[in-house]
Enzyme design. Structure first.
Site, PDB file in Angstrom:
ATOM      1  N   TYR A  39     -45.596   2.452 -53.148  1.00  0.00           N
ATOM      2  CA  TYR A  39     -44.210   2.878 -53.388  1.00  0.00           C
ATOM      3  C   TYR A  39     -43.355   2.770 -52.129  1.00  0.00           C
ATOM      4  CZ  TYR A  39     -45.819   4.963 -57.807  1.00  0.00           C
ATOM      5  OH  TYR A  39     -46.333   5.155 -59.061  1.00  0.00           O
TER       6      TYR A  39
ATOM      7  N   GLU B 125     -44.242  -1.175 -57.820  1.00  0.00           N
ATOM      8  CA  GLU B 125     -43.689   0.082 -57.318  1.00  0.00           C
ATOM      9  C   GLU B 125     -42.824  -0.047 -56.066  1.00  0.00           C
ATOM     10  OE1 GLU B 125     -43.510   2.463 -59.147  1.00  0.00           O
ATOM     11  OE2 GLU B 125     -45.098   2.114 -60.623  1.00  0.00           O
TER      12      GLU B 125
ATOM     13  N   GLN C  60     -50.956   3.407 -68.900  1.00  0.00           N
ATOM     14  CA  GLN C  60     -51.150   2.933 -67.532  1.00  0.00           C
ATOM     15  C   GLN C  60     -52.137   3.834 -66.800  1.00  0.00           C
ATOM     16  OE1 GLN C  60     -47.837   3.116 -64.755  1.00  0.00           O
ATOM     17  NE2 GLN C  60     -48.360   1.160 -63.870  1.00  0.00           N
TER      18      GLN C  60
ATOM     19  N   ASN D 257     -42.210   3.104 -69.901  1.00  0.00           N
ATOM     20  CA  ASN D 257     -42.466   2.387 -71.146  1.00  0.00           C
ATOM     21  C   ASN D 257     -41.184   1.660 -71.560  1.00  0.00           C
ATOM     22  OD1 ASN D 257     -45.174   3.312 -71.367  1.00  0.00           O
ATOM     23  ND2 ASN D 257     -44.354   5.314 -71.922  1.00  0.00           N
TER      24      ASN D 257
ATOM     25  N   HIS E 181     -37.629  -0.179 -63.238  1.00  0.00           N
ATOM     26  CA  HIS E 181     -38.829  -0.869 -63.729  1.00  0.00           C
ATOM     27  C   HIS E 181     -38.506  -1.870 -64.841  1.00  0.00           C
ATOM     28  CE1 HIS E 181     -42.271   0.606 -61.574  1.00  0.00           C
ATOM     29  NE2 HIS E 181     -42.035   1.874 -61.844  1.00  0.00           N
TER      30      HIS E 181
ATOM     31  N   HIS F 243     -35.419   5.270 -60.969  1.00  0.00           N
ATOM     32  CA  HIS F 243     -36.699   4.607 -60.716  1.00  0.00           C
ATOM     33  C   HIS F 243     -37.254   3.973 -62.004  1.00  0.00           C
ATOM     34  CE1 HIS F 243     -40.629   4.141 -58.640  1.00  0.00           C
ATOM     35  NE2 HIS F 243     -41.095   4.262 -59.874  1.00  0.00           N
ATOM     36  N   GLU F 244     -37.341   4.780 -63.056  1.00  0.00           N
ATOM     37  CA  GLU F 244     -37.923   4.263 -64.303  1.00  0.00           C
ATOM     38  C   GLU F 244     -37.060   3.137 -64.875  1.00  0.00           C
ATOM     39  OE1 GLU F 244     -40.833   5.135 -64.527  1.00  0.00           O
ATOM     40  OE2 GLU F 244     -40.759   6.949 -63.310  1.00  0.00           O
TER      41      GLU F 244
HETATM   42 ZN   LIG Z   1     -42.807   3.481 -60.755  1.00  0.00          ZN
END
Ligand SMILES: [Zn+2]
Length: 615
Positions: free
Chosen positions: A390, A327, A150, A281, A308, A304-305
């Site tokens: 964000y 985000e 990314q 990922n 996603h 957070h991850e």
């Molecule tokens: Zn993020």
């Protein structure tokens, strides 16, 4: 998985808006699957091998070639095939390199072509790859390689349609030295033996920027039935203890927004040079070791991850202009997970820190970069990596929550993730869906939602949510009183303060603190020695501003021991503000530069004015 593939086939390309950061032509030819066969050569620092792409025509114009994104790749040959068995050499062309974007690779197709194979090798300036010598790892014995695709760096290690508007499945065979383990953003078997020959399968379609690989001396620890952590042997125990609530986080997010659709969820703790806090990922989040605070105080990064897996990986921004769809939603979800697992006070405190950080950033940002639907034409997507997508994005959802109430917004979000699952969408498509499924039917509320202003205007609407947290108010008051000389160092009410309170306290101290106060704070609370990377970062920033010399050694250590852009950029910028600081910045950077990831190097080069002749 067949149903997933069908669903995608029904919506050939969501990229109705042209992606300014890709040469690909998905409206004519689209890549559906990539089969990678790659050799990882640590001695030469090169990845070489084949990418065999399954393509599909999406228009009647059969004269169109397949156009792939590449940057710095050495293309050995291209072949095409109708049946996937018999391949014939193709007369490919590689366009002249364009700054930022790289070179378009064009492969002519005949009427029946279904497969295109590219044999290639990565170049010395592949910005997706960081090759670490054993000395740069925690264990010091084995080398390490990781990718960071990314936003537009997948094209530096795979010839691919490198636009988030195109989704593909992939399989991979990865050959490494026998004693190392390879993991990918795909199915990883936790019990896998080290053989140097690894196979992977990613059955859910993902955009190219989520292609990821890491190779190193890695060990696995189980956390829950479908969760676990990979790290170097000396780090994995600490990481497992820090991330013990991971499975609970997955359950909390499922309860709110529907099932986790990616099978396993594991976290890979990266070497210290990893340039980001985390990278989502799929199935295998990459996380910076700077989140291992020892007291779980920085695990919001994991929330957070993980979030996603819904916002970003399941429903994806179709172009980098729409990055806020990834985000902003994710920060909102992250705080909801934190609230479910760690309580309202913690989530509120983090929301306050988020808004303050956004306000500080907005004060310096040009107006056009304060817009959620930002225009990044001719610029690096990384230029859009500010608090705006964000925190402003999250505030927009929080504002919708305030207007419509939580139950209604939650139902809307759950439906949104279901409706757009495994698709890439633009801001316009989101706005249409929002109109249809939340706004329609109540003109008063729709007006109060101020969607147009939130999406297309700079700054914040006057009625933007302004979160509060009692804990932080106390810390802010303490900072004010302390700076004004109303309270002595020993009388500061810091007993049981959370790291969030400490952060807010430090953030709230003025830039012109009376001489001597920094020293008193440090002597009493040992801030220069803190093990919390976020608190340390704020403290070091203040120390540069106030020329607090006792923190000098720690500053140098922090700048050379880890490579997270978020910490590096403000610290170098602050140093550059004075002549002595500038000299220090350049001395430290000369030492640290070879240890940083290419993405961090690019950013810091610009900040310190690093010139080619100094290299
Ligand atoms: Zn993020």
């Amino acid at each position: 998985m067949t149903h997933v593939f069908l669903l995608v086939a029904m919506f050939p390309s969501a990229a109705v808006e042209r992606d300014a950061h890709s040469f690909a032509n998905p409206r004519h030819v689209v890549v559906r699957h990539a089969e990678l066969d790659l050799q990882i050569d640590f001695a030469e620092k090169v990845i070489r091998g084949d990418a065999t792409l399954t393509i599909e025509r999406t228009s009647a114009d059969r004269k169109q070639p397949l156009v792939l994104d590449t940057r710095g790749l050495a293309i050995q040959f291209a072949e095409t095939s109708d049946d996937g068995k018999v391949f014939a050499k193709a007369e490919f062309t590689l366009d002249k390199e364009v700054p930022i974007l790289g070179s378009a690779l064009r492969v002519p197709l005949n009427d029946k072509t279904r497969y295109v194979r590219i044999r290639y090798a990565t170049g010395p300036n592949s910005t997706a790859l960081q090759w670490l010598s054993p000395g740069q790892t925690a264990g010091k014995k084995q080398p390490y390689l990781f990718t960071q695709s990314q936003a537009i760096d997948a094209r530096t290690w795979i010839p691919i349609q490198d636009t988030p508007g195109v989704r593909l499945t992939y399989s991979a065979r990865i050959r490494t030295p026998n004693e190392l383990l390879a993991v990918m953003s795909a199915g990883n078997d936790p019990g896998r033996k080290r053989t140097g020959d690894y196979r992977f399968e990613m059955k859910q379609p993902i955009p190219a920027y989520l292609l990821a690989l890491a190779v190193g001396d890695l060990e696995f620890r189980k956390l829950g039935p479908r969760t676990g952590v990979y790290a170097e042997p000396s780090v994995v125990g600490k990481a497992a203890a820090e991330f013990v609530e991971l499975e609970e986080m997955v359950r909390a997010c499922e309860k709110l927004y529907g099932p986790y659709r990616w099978d396993r969820y594991d976290v890979l703790v990266m070497p210290p040079s990893f340039p980001f806090g985390g990278m989502e990922n799929p199935r295998l989040t990459f996380a910076s070791p700077t989140v291992l605070a020892g007291d779980k105080s920085l695990v919001s990064l994991l929330a957070h991850e993980l979030a996603h897996s819904w916002s970003g990986n399941l429903v994806t921004n179709a172009t980098w202009r729409d990055f806020w769809l990834n985000e902003g939603f994710t920060v909102y979800l992250e705080r909801r997970i934190m609230e479910s697992v760690y309580g309202r006070a913690r989530a509120d405190a983090e929301a306050v820190l988020g808004r303050r950080s956004l306000e500080r950033e907005l004060a310096d940002l040009p107006k056009q970069d304060q817009i959620l639907h930002i225009d990044l034409t001719g610029r690096q997507p990384v230029d859009g990596l500010t608090d705006v997508p964000y925190e402003k994005g999250a505030l927009f959802l929080k504002h919708l929550e305030a207007v419509y109430g939580r139950p209604k917004l939650d139902a809307f979000l759950k439906g949104y993730f279901e409706h757009f699952a495994f698709r890439s969408i633009t801001t316009a498509e989101f706005a249409l869906y929002l109109d249809e499924h939340l706004l329609k039917g109540d003109a008063v509320k729709a007006k109060a939602a101020k969607v147009e202003e939130w999406l297309h205007q700079p700054g914040l609407p006057s009625d933007a949510p302004n979160p509060t947290a009692d804990d932080l108010k106390k810390a802010e008051q303490a900072a004010r009183d302390y700076a004004a000389g109303k309270v002595a160092t020993a009388a500061l009410p810091v007993k049981n303060w959370s790291p969030q309170q400490w952060l807010h306290f430090l953030n709230s101290l003025p830039g012109d603190l009376k001489p001597g106060l920094m020293k008193l704070l440090d002597e009493r609370f040992h801030l220069t020695a803190t093990g919390n990377s976020e608190v340390l970062f704020q403290w070091l920033l203040l120390s540069i501003k106030h020329r607090h010399a006792p923190a000098d050694d720690r500053l140098e250590a922090f700048l050379t021991e880890q490579g997270r852009r978020k910490f590096l950029m403000p610290l170098y910028s602050e140093l550059m503000k004075s002549p002595e600081g500038k000299e220090r910045a350049l001395t430290i950077y000369a030492k640290a530069r070879p240890l940083y990831h290419p993405v961090s190097v690019e950013s810091i080069d610009a900040i310190v004015g690093w010139k080619k002749e100094e290299r």
